[in-house]
Design a protein around this motif. Structure first.
Motif, PDB file in Angstrom:
ATOM      1  N   VAL A  49       0.845  -1.210   0.000  1.00  0.00           N
ATOM      2  CA  VAL A  49       0.000   0.000   0.000  1.00  0.00           C
ATOM      3  C   VAL A  49       0.874   1.252   0.000  1.00  0.00           C
ATOM      4  N   LEU A  50       1.951   1.236   0.768  1.00  0.00           N
ATOM      5  CA  LEU A  50       2.887   2.370   0.776  1.00  0.00           C
ATOM      6  C   LEU A  50       3.493   2.574  -0.615  1.00  0.00           C
ATOM      7  N   TYR A  51       3.867   1.486  -1.239  1.00  0.00           N
ATOM      8  CA  TYR A  51       4.449   1.498  -2.587  1.00  0.00           C
ATOM      9  C   TYR A  51       3.434   2.000  -3.620  1.00  0.00           C
ATOM     10  N   SER A  52       2.157   1.584  -3.452  1.00  0.00           N
ATOM     11  CA  SER A  52       1.109   1.943  -4.415  1.00  0.00           C
ATOM     12  C   SER A  52       0.771   3.419  -4.368  1.00  0.00           C
ATOM     13  N   GLY A  53       1.050   4.067  -3.234  1.00  0.00           N
ATOM     14  CA  GLY A  53       0.787   5.500  -3.126  1.00  0.00           C
ATOM     15  C   GLY A  53       1.475   6.280  -4.230  1.00  0.00           C
ATOM     16  N   VAL A  54       2.660   5.830  -4.631  1.00  0.00           N
ATOM     17  CA  VAL A  54       3.371   6.467  -5.743  1.00  0.00           C
ATOM     18  C   VAL A  54       3.009   5.781  -7.052  1.00  0.00           C
ATOM     19  N   TYR A  55       2.988   4.448  -7.034  1.00  0.00           N
ATOM     20  CA  TYR A  55       2.849   3.689  -8.283  1.00  0.00           C
ATOM     21  C   TYR A  55       1.473   3.876  -8.908  1.00  0.00           C
ATOM     22  N   MET A  56       0.417   3.900  -8.088  1.00  0.00           N
ATOM     23  CA  MET A  56      -0.949   3.992  -8.621  1.00  0.00           C
ATOM     24  C   MET A  56      -1.532   5.394  -8.480  1.00  0.00           C
ATOM     25  N   GLY A  57      -1.113   6.135  -7.444  1.00  0.00           N
ATOM     26  CA  GLY A  57      -1.802   7.379  -7.112  1.00  0.00           C
ATOM     27  C   GLY A  57      -1.437   8.562  -7.958  1.00  0.00           C
ATOM     28  N   SER A  58      -0.366   8.494  -8.720  1.00  0.00           N
ATOM     29  CA  SER A  58       0.137   9.695  -9.370  1.00  0.00           C
ATOM     30  C   SER A  58      -0.462   9.953 -10.736  1.00  0.00           C
ATOM     31  N   ASN A  72      -3.792   8.402 -12.087  1.00  0.00           N
ATOM     32  CA  ASN A  72      -5.186   8.111 -12.425  1.00  0.00           C
ATOM     33  C   ASN A  72      -6.090   8.443 -11.243  1.00  0.00           C
ATOM     34  N   TYR A  73      -7.395   8.604 -11.553  1.00  0.00           N
ATOM     35  CA  TYR A  73      -8.352   9.045 -10.539  1.00  0.00           C
ATOM     36  C   TYR A  73      -9.061   7.887  -9.855  1.00  0.00           C
ATOM     37  N   SER A  74      -8.766   6.659 -10.251  1.00  0.00           N
ATOM     38  CA  SER A  74      -9.438   5.515  -9.617  1.00  0.00           C
ATOM     39  C   SER A  74      -8.530   4.835  -8.605  1.00  0.00           C
ATOM     40  N   SER A  75      -7.511   5.558  -8.120  1.00  0.00           N
ATOM     41  CA  SER A  75      -6.554   4.909  -7.215  1.00  0.00           C
ATOM     42  C   SER A  75      -7.154   4.612  -5.843  1.00  0.00           C
ATOM     43  N   VAL A  76      -8.172   5.417  -5.420  1.00  0.00           N
ATOM     44  CA  VAL A  76      -8.829   5.118  -4.142  1.00  0.00           C
ATOM     45  C   VAL A  76      -9.602   3.809  -4.252  1.00  0.00           C
ATOM     46  N   ARG A  77     -10.244   3.593  -5.412  1.00  0.00           N
ATOM     47  CA  ARG A  77     -10.922   2.309  -5.663  1.00  0.00           C
ATOM     48  C   ARG A  77      -9.926   1.163  -5.562  1.00  0.00           C
ATOM     49  N   PHE A  78      -8.737   1.365  -6.127  1.00  0.00           N
ATOM     50  CA  PHE A  78      -7.685   0.335  -6.062  1.00  0.00           C
ATOM     51  C   PHE A  78      -7.321   0.037  -4.605  1.00  0.00           C
ATOM     52  N   LEU A  79      -7.156   1.101  -3.806  1.00  0.00           N
ATOM     53  CA  LEU A  79      -6.788   0.927  -2.401  1.00  0.00           C
ATOM     54  C   LEU A  79      -7.831   0.098  -1.663  1.00  0.00           C
ATOM     55  N   PHE A  80      -9.107   0.406  -1.868  1.00  0.00           N
ATOM     56  CA  PHE A  80     -10.144  -0.321  -1.132  1.00  0.00           C
ATOM     57  C   PHE A  80     -10.311  -1.752  -1.638  1.00  0.00           C
ATOM     58  N   LEU A  81     -10.009  -1.980  -2.910  1.00  0.00           N
ATOM     59  CA  LEU A  81     -10.002  -3.356  -3.401  1.00  0.00           C
ATOM     60  C   LEU A  81      -8.912  -4.170  -2.701  1.00  0.00           C
ATOM     61  N   VAL A  82      -7.733  -3.550  -2.538  1.00  0.00           N
ATOM     62  CA  VAL A  82      -6.634  -4.235  -1.830  1.00  0.00           C
ATOM     63  C   VAL A  82      -7.043  -4.526  -0.384  1.00  0.00           C
ATOM     64  N   LEU A  83      -7.699  -3.561   0.270  1.00  0.00           N
ATOM     65  CA  LEU A  83      -8.124  -3.756   1.662  1.00  0.00           C
ATOM     66  C   LEU A  83      -9.187  -4.854   1.766  1.00  0.00           C
ATOM     67  N   MET A  84     -10.098  -4.912   0.783  1.00  0.00           N
ATOM     68  CA  MET A  84     -11.087  -6.000   0.763  1.00  0.00           C
ATOM     69  C   MET A  84     -10.404  -7.345   0.602  1.00  0.00           C
ATOM     70  N   PHE A  85      -9.356  -7.363  -0.207  1.00  0.00           N
ATOM     71  CA  PHE A  85      -8.612  -8.606  -0.405  1.00  0.00           C
ATOM     72  C   PHE A  85      -7.958  -9.068   0.899  1.00  0.00           C
ATOM     73  N   VAL A  86      -7.342  -8.121   1.614  1.00  0.00           N
ATOM     74  CA  VAL A  86      -6.677  -8.457   2.886  1.00  0.00           C
ATOM     75  C   VAL A  86      -7.711  -8.967   3.895  1.00  0.00           C
ATOM     76  N   THR A  87      -8.898  -8.360   3.906  1.00  0.00           N
ATOM     77  CA  THR A  87      -9.969  -8.799   4.818  1.00  0.00           C
ATOM     78  C   THR A  87     -10.405 -10.230   4.494  1.00  0.00           C
ATOM     79  N   SER A  88     -10.556 -10.531   3.188  1.00  0.00           N
ATOM     80  CA  SER A  88     -10.939 -11.897   2.781  1.00  0.00           C
ATOM     81  C   SER A  88      -9.876 -12.899   3.216  1.00  0.00           C
TER      82      SER A  88
END
Length: 560
Positions: A75-84, A86-102
């Motif tokens: 997630v720390l790495y994705s802050g630069v890799y995904m966030g810089s 595109n505008y759907s990076s928050v969606r990406f973050l919550f998908l990762v969090l849903m994955f960790v929860t599963s």
């Protein structure tokens, strides 16, 4: 944009703190030799009781620590890799969090129903992550991933239905009483998630996902869920099985060999993950359940690091993944390439890095327990091939001269911001985790007496692989083209099958020429032959009356 990036940093910190909490729990439970089961009664009506169970012991807490630690780094790495960009990076973050929860749901569940919740969640969220880039390639890869994982879900649903006959879904209470067939069903279901032969084709295809997803999902969590489930279901008398051991070793050999003929950076690392999964599975079916868990955890550390380093290289190469257009990347990215080398050496089993402790111990225990010559040869061959493709990867990406364009060269010196903190922390864990885990769990108390030649053989095979990997980088084609087609396409498991069937079936049936071998021996082949037989029967019935009477007599004979 600042809010997005801050959201990444906040969740990264929370996941990191949660991982430390799980580490504390794991050490405490290991020290006390203590486990805890928590039960919520959701519904109680007459003799029917629906409950939700959580089982906490040092194994589940240790695996939670590894999952959450790697998630926080990703997630720390994705802050630069995904966030810089595109505008759907928050969606990406919550998908990762849903994955960790599963994943968390699956890890702490002793009940097959709650495992099914986590297992299904993993499959669905990984589908959403694979199709994140919304290209045709991503959609096809996502569909392949989803459909193969569905097969495992079907197996688990049948197991759940079957377990009704035992009075409870909590499998831990009945491990010695189950029918062998239930174990075999769960083993095959786990094979789909852990991409063993013949379900291997989805793992390299899933590399269409963003690199942080590959680091988290396809190295340390989703693919190891099957291995973890089998560790939980472990029953020595059923799992000491030579057929499944053969499948694991075949997967290990196939993926290691194919990685040597691949030029896509992420596909090479995906095939190396497949190779290590084959090693874990074969270790499990030799009866070495503790070592399988050990390799699962240590492999998660260095493989996620390998993916994250490759992500930095791809990111600064303008999105190019072909290792032939790279070269001398270490001049511009010294820190990334140092971490990349640490992960690669750990994967090879270089002495005193994390991978060395688990892999060397597995091979020595296999030799000590008396593997037969076939398995012995393939185990050591797998070791040599691992170091061979790792050295080839290092050679193509780091050692050769500049192969890329000048306009890409100008952007290579760009800063990688917070990415470097993830890389450094994962490098430290890749170097120390194996030693610390072995010391904590007392695995090194096993006293092995082996001849000097066998003791030194694993090191010799790794050294031979290093030497051959460097030597083969200078050699052009040695074999006929069909050999390279075979190894460049995972032994025709999902492509190039047209050439294979054209070679084997020269008669003019178009369907047979275009079917993959999985289809040929599976549903499509079966339906094809059934339709042919029914056409033949119909033709016979349209013939003379004597032929019709003969067929009726034959059918009556079969019925009697």
């Amino acid at each position: 944009m600042l809010m997005m990036l801050n959201l990444y940093y906040i969740w990264s910190l929370l996941l990191f703190l949660a991982s430390l909490l799980f580490l504390g729990f794991s050490l405490n439970l290991m020290l006390l030799d203590y486990s805890l089961m928590i039960e919520w009664i959701l519904l109680s009506f007459n003799s029917v009781s629906m409950s939700y169970l959580i089982f906490v012991d040092w194994i589940s807490m240790g695996f939670c620590f590894v999952v959450f630690f790697i998630s926080s780094m990703v997630v720390l790495y994705s802050g630069v890799y995904m966030g810089s960009y595109n505008y759907s990076s928050v969606r990406f973050l919550f998908l990762v969090l849903m994955f960790v929860t599963s994943m968390l749901l699956m890890i702490v569940s002793p009940s097959l129903v709650s495992i099914m919740l986590g297992w299904d969640g993993l499959g669905l969220v990984s589908y959403c992550l694979v199709i994140y880039y919304s290209s045709l390639k991503s959609y096809l890869a996502g569909m392949l991933t989803c459909l193969i994982n569905r097969l495992g879900d079907i197996g688990l649903l049948v197991s759940i239905s079957w377990l009704f006959g035992y009075g409870s879904w909590n499998f831990m209470f009945y491990l010695d009483y189950y029918s062998n067939l239930i174990f075999y069903l769960i083993i095959i279901s786990s094979f789909t998630k852990s991409a063993q032969i013949p379900f291997s084709s989805w793992l390299p295809a899933a590399m269409a996902a963003p690199t942080p997803v590959s680091a988290l999902v396809h190295s340390s969590t989703l693919v190891t869920a099957g291995v973890y489930l089998l560790i939980r279901f472990y029953n020595y008398f059923i799992f000491k099985n030579y057929f499944f051991l053969f499948v694991g070793i075949l997967t290990m050999s196939m993926s290691s060999l194919c990685a040597n003929y691949e030029f896509d950076l992420k596909s090479i690392i995906a095939l190396s993950t497949l190779s290590q999964l084959g090693l874990m599975m074969s270790c499990l079916f030799m009866g070495l359940v503790d070592l399988s868990l050990f390799h699962l955890l240590s492999h998660a550390m260095f493989k996620s690091l390998l993916f994250l380093c490759s992500g930095v290289i791809i990111h600064l190469m303008g999105g190019g993944q072909d290792i032939r257009i790279m070269g001398s990347v270490c001049v511009n990215l010294p820190l990334t390439c140092s971490c990349f080398n640490v992960a690669n050496m750990s994967l090879c089993g270089f002495p005193f890095l994390s991978g060395f402790y688990s892999k060397d111990f597995i091979v020595e225990m296999g030799a000590f327990n008396g593997l037969n010559m076939f398995f012995f040869i393939f185990f050591y061959l797998g070791l040599g091939l691992t170091s061979l493709y790792s050295i080839r990867l290092i050679y193509y990406t780091l050692l050769v001269g500049y192969n890329y364009n000048s306009f890409i060269h100008s952007s290579l010196g760009g800063s990688i911001y917070c990415m470097k903190y993830s890389l450094v922390l994962l490098s430290a864990s890749s170097m120390t985790f194996g030693c610390v885990f072995m010391w904590l769990t007392n695995l090194d108390l096993s006293f092995l007496i082996l001849p000097f030649t066998i003791k030194i053989l694993s090191l010799l095979m790794v050294s031979l692989g290093v030497y051959l990997g460097y030597g083969l980088s200078f050699v052009s084609y040695l074999m006929p083209n069909k050999y390279y087609f075979l190894n460049g396409s995972m032994w025709f498991m999902y492509s190039y099958s047209h050439g294979l069937f054209k070679a084997n079936y020269t008669y003019g049936v178009t369907l047979l020429k275009t079917m993959y071998w999985g289809e040929f021996y599976g549903g499509a082949g079966l339906s094809f032959y059934l339709s042919k037989i029914s056409n033949l029967m119909q033709f016979m019935f349209f013939g003379s009356l004597s032929g019709f009477c003969l067929m009726v007599i034959i059918w009556l004979f079969f019925l009697i």
